[in-house]
Design an enzyme around this catalytic site. Structure first.
Site, short mmCIF file in Angstrom:
data_model
loop_
_atom_site.label_atom_id
_atom_site.label_comp_id
_atom_site.label_asym_id
_atom_site.label_seq_id
_atom_site.Cartn_x
_atom_site.Cartn_y
_atom_site.Cartn_z
N CYS A 2 0.86 -1.16 0.00
CA CYS A 2 0.00 0.00 0.00
C CYS A 2 0.90 1.22 0.00
O CYS A 2 2.10 1.11 0.25
CB CYS A 2 -0.86 0.01 1.24
SG CYS A 2 -1.84 -1.50 1.41
N ARG A 27 1.56 1.33 -6.00
CA ARG A 27 1.73 0.36 -4.91
C ARG A 27 0.43 -0.37 -4.58
O ARG A 27 0.44 -1.35 -3.82
CB ARG A 27 2.23 1.06 -3.66
CG ARG A 27 3.55 1.77 -3.84
CD ARG A 27 3.91 2.54 -2.62
NE ARG A 27 4.28 1.68 -1.52
CZ ARG A 27 5.52 1.35 -1.21
NH1 ARG A 27 6.52 1.82 -1.92
NH2 ARG A 27 5.79 0.56 -0.19
N TRP A 75 -3.64 -1.84 -1.45
CA TRP A 75 -3.65 -3.14 -2.12
C TRP A 75 -4.05 -4.11 -1.02
O TRP A 75 -3.26 -4.42 -0.12
CB TRP A 75 -2.27 -3.49 -2.68
CG TRP A 75 -2.26 -4.75 -3.49
CD1 TRP A 75 -2.49 -4.85 -4.82
CD2 TRP A 75 -2.01 -6.08 -3.02
NE1 TRP A 75 -2.40 -6.18 -5.21
CE2 TRP A 75 -2.10 -6.95 -4.11
CE3 TRP A 75 -1.72 -6.62 -1.77
CZ2 TRP A 75 -1.91 -8.33 -4.01
CZ3 TRP A 75 -1.54 -7.98 -1.66
CH2 TRP A 75 -1.64 -8.83 -2.78
N ASN A 101 0.86 0.00 6.02
CA ASN A 101 1.35 -0.86 4.95
C ASN A 101 2.02 -2.05 5.62
O ASN A 101 2.86 -1.86 6.50
CB ASN A 101 2.36 -0.10 4.07
CG ASN A 101 2.95 -1.02 3.01
OD1 ASN A 101 2.27 -1.90 2.50
ND2 ASN A 101 4.22 -0.82 2.70
N GLY A 102 1.66 -3.26 5.20
CA GLY A 102 2.26 -4.45 5.81
C GLY A 102 1.19 -5.44 6.23
O GLY A 102 0.04 -5.34 5.79
N GLU A 480 9.44 -14.82 -19.17
CA GLU A 480 9.16 -13.39 -19.05
C GLU A 480 8.03 -12.98 -20.00
O GLU A 480 7.14 -12.21 -19.64
CB GLU A 480 10.44 -12.58 -19.31
CG GLU A 480 10.27 -11.08 -19.23
CD GLU A 480 9.74 -10.55 -17.90
OE1 GLU A 480 9.65 -11.33 -16.93
OE2 GLU A 480 9.38 -9.37 -17.85
N LYS A 484 4.58 -11.37 -18.62
CA LYS A 484 4.14 -10.06 -19.11
C LYS A 484 2.71 -10.16 -19.60
O LYS A 484 1.87 -9.35 -19.27
CB LYS A 484 5.09 -9.64 -20.23
CG LYS A 484 5.41 -8.21 -20.38
CD LYS A 484 6.43 -7.64 -19.43
CE LYS A 484 6.25 -8.03 -18.01
NZ LYS A 484 7.16 -7.61 -17.06
N GLU A 487 0.08 -10.84 -16.75
CA GLU A 487 -0.06 -9.70 -15.84
C GLU A 487 -1.04 -8.67 -16.39
O GLU A 487 -1.86 -8.14 -15.66
CB GLU A 487 1.29 -8.97 -15.69
CG GLU A 487 2.25 -9.53 -14.68
CD GLU A 487 3.54 -8.69 -14.61
OE1 GLU A 487 3.79 -8.13 -13.55
OE2 GLU A 487 4.26 -8.60 -15.62
N HIS A 503 5.31 -33.67 -21.65
CA HIS A 503 5.02 -34.39 -20.40
C HIS A 503 3.76 -33.86 -19.73
O HIS A 503 3.73 -33.68 -18.52
CB HIS A 503 6.23 -34.30 -19.46
CG HIS A 503 7.45 -34.95 -20.03
ND1 HIS A 503 7.56 -36.31 -20.20
CD2 HIS A 503 8.59 -34.41 -20.54
CE1 HIS A 503 8.74 -36.58 -20.76
NE2 HIS A 503 9.37 -35.45 -20.97
N LYS A 602 2.96 -2.79 -7.80
CA LYS A 602 4.34 -2.79 -8.27
C LYS A 602 5.32 -3.15 -7.16
O LYS A 602 6.29 -3.84 -7.37
CB LYS A 602 4.68 -1.41 -8.82
CG LYS A 602 6.08 -1.37 -9.36
CD LYS A 602 6.16 -0.55 -10.60
CE LYS A 602 7.43 -0.81 -11.35
NZ LYS A 602 7.41 -2.00 -12.18
C1 G6P Z 1 5.85 -7.35 -8.72
C2 G6P Z 1 5.94 -6.61 -10.05
C3 G6P Z 1 6.89 -7.37 -10.99
C4 G6P Z 1 8.24 -7.54 -10.32
C5 G6P Z 1 8.12 -8.24 -8.97
C6 G6P Z 1 9.42 -8.19 -8.20
O1 G6P Z 1 5.18 -8.54 -8.88
O2 G6P Z 1 4.68 -6.47 -10.63
O3 G6P Z 1 7.03 -6.63 -12.19
O4 G6P Z 1 9.07 -8.28 -11.16
O5 G6P Z 1 7.15 -7.56 -8.16
O6 G6P Z 1 9.65 -6.86 -7.83
P1 G6P Z 1 11.07 -6.23 -7.55
O7 G6P Z 1 10.78 -4.81 -7.19
O8 G6P Z 1 11.66 -7.00 -6.40
O9 G6P Z 1 11.89 -6.36 -8.78
#
Ligand code: G6P
Length: 607
Positions: A2, A27, A75, A101-102, A480, A484, A487, A503, A602
């Site tokens: 958050c 966040r 969040w 936050n936490g 990746e 992407k 997400e 498999h 994020k």
């Molecule tokens: C979230 C983001 C990802 C990121 C991951 C790790 O899930 O949406 O894009 O790769 O966190 O975050 P960091 O800040 O540790 O790279």
């Protein structure tokens, strides 16, 4: 995950809180709220949905008067997105308000104890126990009361707190969750992150675990265990405009376009006359020769950079490398010693699992190198050494430029280790460095073909499942590309090591199913081509990403995207670009909020 903001000073608080929350929305964005001290006591306004709902409700903050307040963008961890679950939370007579936050891990036990004392809970959140406990223990002295409840609450927290009886004060505290304090000419601030207050001040202090700060309009007092302490401030140099969207439709598009610069900025300061100089590494050449094992520990896309780096370190420097998810690593018992290097990769430098993994690595005797984008973040501060990726602020939830910069940092490290350990001579290194230096221009070229990718993406707007396959480094790229996609498009997607598909997962391939195949490693071309043929015979439509000149693929794939020629260890940096663009265009084609996808945030500061 958050976002928290607080302001006390000469100006109206609400507009400042809202402008800070706008910068923190990455966040979390399922609801938002503010609490402001004014003549009537503490006025609280909260709203489900994006910040703009709260903004409209308060006329941009104009309808809430008062010079001190706290704000929050959520969040949710406990309880769905509702006005009641939104922060700030407050006690029965609204004389105390809290943003958090936490996660409070023992909130169920604390809640039961408080209920036994007659407390009634309005929300489903863990946060509400904090404010009810503050109410229960409040003796007129905020500092004492906050210190007291810290003995009972377990978990991670960054808190902003205001008390009706102390209208000229804001309190804040953090444990295992970062919080900064800003000192401005017209007032003082707390925030989860620097961009939230950069418009008002560059004088920043980073709170350490269990520090408490008391803010007034003219001063800041720091405490630890009720003892006053002095804290150092730093002047941050971040570019105010770097976190703005400018003329781009979305942050993600802007950040994809910024990739050539992000990687040049990460690479250039570490290149000298064709060789690699990483001053901040803090490991002597002798020590590099002694390293027996490397772990790369990270989450999300940062973890994927590790999957690619494994092949590169093993190939170039012949060091065994294990990649692990931080959320797994932190709860196992990795065997480490001073000859083990643990590399923690993180854009935000605040990811809770990555931070915990870092602490675990240190506790188990490993040496930790952080590869981090946010300067002075928790991982940057706690690692033994830190190598920054200079990607600049990244706002879109789905990472692009920070991921690309992380790859570059890992290439540089692998080359350095390889050279020191005697596997690459100066001539070979110089040749590979010249390949690295061409990447920015090659990425620009790939980005300039975005309209072609947009066309393919539009063909797949209705796809429900999309598979990605590849071998070796290509498997890292596939992971990746698939992440992407899911997400930001909400399309189910899986990435498979191409040889593993048979498999089980191949049973999901049917007529018209899109399979994205990545083939950049010539010694594996024929193997992956066989896998393409296997899915084609089951009706799949295959989009292949391969090196320029590998026209053989056209015989088996339905659509081929070519990437320019580079050293085979660096292809990820190029092959990922069309996959990022594919996800982006599929998302906007579906009319989704590409920068703020549902359920995500994020900066993931909770477990
Ligand atoms: C979230 C983001 C990802 C990121 C991951 C790790 O899930 O949406 O894009 O790769 O966190 O975050 P960091 O800040 O540790 O790279």
């Amino acid at each position: 995950m958050c976002g928290i903001i607080g302001y006390i000073g000469m100006d109206q608080a609400a507009p400042i809180l809202l402008s800070g929350l706008e910068k923190l929305e990455y966040r979390g964005y399922d609801s938002a709220g503010i609490a402001v001290h004014n003549e009537t006591g503490i006025q609280i306004v909260k709203a489900t949905g994006r910040l703009k709902v709260l903004y409209n409700l308060t006329q941009g903050g104009a309808s809430i008067l008062g010079n001190a307040g706290i704000g929050h963008t959520r969040w949710g961890t406990h309880g769905e997105s509702t006005d009641v679950n939104a922060h700030p939370h407050f006690n029965k007579d609204t004389s105390i308000a809290v943003v958090h936050n936490g996660i409070i891990e023992n909130y169920i036990k604390l809640k039961k104890q408080l209920e036994a004392h007659g407390y009634k809970f309005l929300s489903q959140t863990d946060t509400e126990v904090i404010v009810q406990m503050l109410d229960y223990y409040y003796n007129g002295y905020p500092l004492e009361t906050i210190t007291k409840i810290m003995h009972f609450i377990e978990g991670s927290y960054a808190l902003g707190i205001i008390f009706k009886n102390h209208p000229g004060e804001i309190y804040a505290v953090c444990k295992d969750s970062s919080l900064i304090v800003g000192q401005g000419s017209r007032g003082n601030f707390i925030a989860s992150d620097v961009p939230a207050i950069l418009k008002y001040t560059r004088e920043i202090c980073y709170l350490d675990n269990e520090d408490i700060v008391r803010l007034t309009d003219s001063g800041l007092t720091f405490y630890h265990n009720e003892e006053e302490l002095k804290k150092a401030f730093v002047t941050v140099r971040m570019d105010l405009n770097a976190a703005e969207k400018g003329s781009y439709a979305h942050f993600m598009l802007k950040e994809m376009q910024e990739q050539p610069k992000a990687i040049a900025d990460t690479m250039n300061p570490r290149l000298r006359d064709g060789s690699i100089v990483i001053k901040e590494l803090g490991i002597s050449d002798n020590k590099i020769r002694q390293i027996q094992k490397i772990y790369i520990v990270a989450c999300g896309s940062a973890y994927h950079t590790g999957v690619t780096a494994k092949y590169i370190f093993e190939g170039l420097a012949q060091i065994p490398l294990e990649v692990d998810l931080a959320s797994e690593f932190r709860y196992r018992n990795p065997i480490l010693d001073r000859n083990t290097l643990v590399i923690v990769v993180s854009q935000s430098g605040e990811t809770a699992d990555s931070l915990a993994a870092l602490r675990k690595a240190k506790a188990n005797g490993g040496r930790v190198l952080g590869i981090v984008n946010v300067v002075e973040s928790s991982i940057a501060r706690e690692a033994d050494n830190v190598m920054y990726t200079w990607a600049g602020p990244e706002i879109a939830v789905a990472t692009t430029k920070a991921y690309s910069a992380q790859l570059i940092a890992l290439y540089l490290l692998a080359l350095k280790f390889s050279q020191v350990r005697g596997f690459l001579d100066a001539e070979k290194i110089a040749c590979m460095v010249s390949n690295l230096q061409r990447l920015p221009e090659q990425i620009s070229l790939l980005l300039s073909h975005k309209k072609d990718i947009q066309k393919i993406a539009h063909r797949y707007l209705k796809a429900e499942h999309i598979f990605f396959i590849g071998r070796g480094i290509d498997y890292g790229i596939a992971l990746e590309g698939s992440l992407k996609l899911k997400e930001i498009t909400y399309v189910h997607s899986e990435a498979y090591a191409a040889g593993e598909l048979k498999h089980g997962t191949i049973s999901l391939i049917e007529n018209g199913r899109l399979v994205v195949a990545v083939l950049t490693q010539p010694f594996l071309y024929s193997k992956t081509i066989s896998n393409i043929v296997e899915v084609k015979s089951r009706g799949a439509f295959v989009m292949a990403v391969t090196n320029v000149g590998n026209t053989e693929v056209e015989k088996v794939a339905d659509y081929v995207i070519y990437i320019p020629e580079t050293n085979l260890y660096f292809v990820n940096s190029l092959a990922v670009i069309p996959l990022q663009l594919f996800g982006y265009y599929l998302s906007i084609g579906k009319g989704l909020d590409v920068d703020k996808p549902r359920n995500l945030a994020k900066s993931v500061t909770v477990e």
